[in-house]
Design an enzyme around this catalytic site. Structure first.
Site, PDB file in Angstrom:
ATOM      1  N   ARG A 281      47.482  41.248  52.670  1.00 16.97           N
ATOM      2  CA  ARG A 281      46.766  41.432  51.702  1.00 16.97           C
ATOM      3  C   ARG A 281      47.519  42.240  50.984  1.00 16.97           C
ATOM      4  NH1 ARG A 281      42.433  42.937  49.143  1.00 16.97           N
ATOM      5  NH2 ARG A 281      41.178  42.289  50.571  1.00 16.97           N
ATOM      6  N   HIS A 285      41.779  42.485  46.248  1.00 20.54           N
ATOM      7  CA  HIS A 285      41.203  40.953  46.722  1.00 20.54           C
ATOM      8  C   HIS A 285      41.300  39.558  45.332  1.00 20.54           C
ATOM      9  CE1 HIS A 285      37.886  38.134  48.866  1.00 20.54           C
ATOM     10  NE2 HIS A 285      37.797  38.604  47.187  1.00 20.54           N
ATOM     11  N   TYR A 294      38.666  51.709  49.008  1.00 21.93           N
ATOM     12  CA  TYR A 294      38.409  51.177  50.826  1.00 21.93           C
ATOM     13  C   TYR A 294      39.812  50.906  51.470  1.00 21.93           C
ATOM     14  CZ  TYR A 294      39.627  46.627  49.186  1.00 21.93           C
ATOM     15  OH  TYR A 294      40.246  45.034  48.392  1.00 21.93           O
TER      16      TYR A 294
END
Length: 392
Positions: A281, A285, A294
């Site tokens: 990805r 998100h 992260y």
């Protein structure tokens, strides 16, 4: 008689002279019900592009056009979110090969069971892009008729669509219908109980269903290594008696090939298959997520070098199957789609608050009827106040 007295009597009782034979304990012969070897996935993700494998020019041309269109769809939907036209958008930029292949391997009578991130798969299957984004806009219940387009409602709860896919596929098999269900889920969804229950039922019933796991590396911010200790997610099928397949999720030719084989296996009575597509990805998100907290930029850039659109474009160009005119035609068609989507999404939706009470129960409950009455009274009072204000 006390317990102690009973014990003493037993101890003093004469021993029997009958000879007792001690039977030798032997375990019954055991054999595994299924040979696990054929269920094991590939050691390395299956790839087609860059291997010299034969390609179908017509199929590859169609997949390329869909990939370009899908990338532009992701970009436009993301922009609409920033403009406030969508409440949220989970992008599939970088995952377009999985989305497109999943939609294109199905026949008209088959069913697609998407997750919340899979609006692109729904669009590639033929759903109106505006209808695909309706739920994320906050309008209506689903945005489209699932029976008409053979696409189950977009699922926000993780993995809940998987048992539904198994149930539909099992029912179709019992009725003798030529139907295969393809259910999509992310790597985070494989940590949910629904995932395991779906695999178990599918295997026991030999349901004609294909599970596609898009392993994009993260369940929001949780990396894969903190979710599972399994060698691959495809290995999870082995414990249920389901064959696992491991494929490069950015290689659209490979994903299409693996899914086509799995769909045909299901259609011919071979039962379910678990496919893990290793992808990434590239975007956050959702628009509400800060992915820099992260993962490192270097990681994202490394995956950009394995971009699914660029991979196919380079392969087809090198083989002489795609020229500059073909590239421009695909981009022009994608821009046309984006412009139409942008124009239609900029129109304010006409909403009826009373729809809150429609399609909840076949027969409305007493409580629901009371809530409907209260809302109707409030709306009528507000309308009367507005009318009175206009007269003054």
């Amino acid at each position: 008689m006390t317990v102690t007295e009973q014990s003493r009597r037993t101890a003093k009782a004469p021993r029997t002279t009958r000879t007792r034979r001690t039977a030798k304990a032997t375990a019954p012969a055991w054999q595994p019900r299924t040979d696990p070897a054929p269920l094991l996935p590939e050691v390395e993700p299956h790839r087609v592009l860059g291997t010299g494998a034969k390609l179908d020019p017509e199929l590859m041309s169609g997949l390329y056009a869909e990939l370009v269109r899908g990338r532009r769809y992701n970009q436009q939907a993301t922009a609409l979110t920033k403009q406030g036209r969508l409440a949220v958008y989970p992008s599939t930029t970088g995952q377009e090969a999985c989305e497109i292949a999943a939609a294109k391997v199905l026949r008209d009578q088959d069913w697609l069971f998407p997750s919340y991130r899979d609006t692109l798969a729904a669009v590639a299957r033929g759903l109106d892009p505006v209808q695909a984004l309706t739920l994320l806009r906050g309008d209506w219940h689903s945005g489209y008729d699932p029976r008409e387009c053979r696409i189950a409602p977009l699922s926000t709860p993780l993995a809940t669509q998987l048992p539904h896919a198994v149930g539909l596929a099992h029912a179709a098999r019992l009725k003798g219908d030529d139907v295969v269900a393809l259910a999509m889920v992310g790597d985070g969804g494989t940590s949910e109980g629904d995932f395991h229950e779906a695999l178990n039922f599918a295997a026991v019933w030999q349901a004609p269903v294909v599970f596609l796991v898009q392993n994009n590396g993260y369940a929001i911010s949780v990396p894969l290594e903190k979710q599972t200790a399994a060698p691959t997610l495809a290995h999870k099928g082995v414990g249920y008696g389901i064959p696992g397949r491991l494929v490069d999720g950015n290689d659209v030719a490979a994903v299409y090939e693996v899914l086509a084989e799995a769909v045909e296996r299901a259609r011919s009575g071979g039962g379910p298959t678990l496919v893990e597509a290793v992808t990434y990805r590239m975007d956050a998100h959702t628009n509400a997520d800060d992915a820099t907290r992260y993962r490192e930029d270097a990681e994202v850039e490394a995956w950009r070098a394995h971009d699914p659109v660029a991979l196919l474009e380079r392969e087809l160009t090198e083989r002489g199957m795609l020229d500059e005119a073909g590239i421009e035609a695909a981009r022009a068609a994608a821009e046309e789609m984006a412009a139409a989507l942008r124009e239609r999404m900029n129109e304010d939706a006409v909403l009826d608050p009373m729809d809150l009470f429609a399609h909840v129960y076949e027969e409305r409950t007493t409580q629901l009827r009371e809530q409907e009455r209260l809302l109707r009274a409030e709306l009528e009072a507000a309308e009367a106040d507005a009318s009175e204000g206009d007269q003054h």
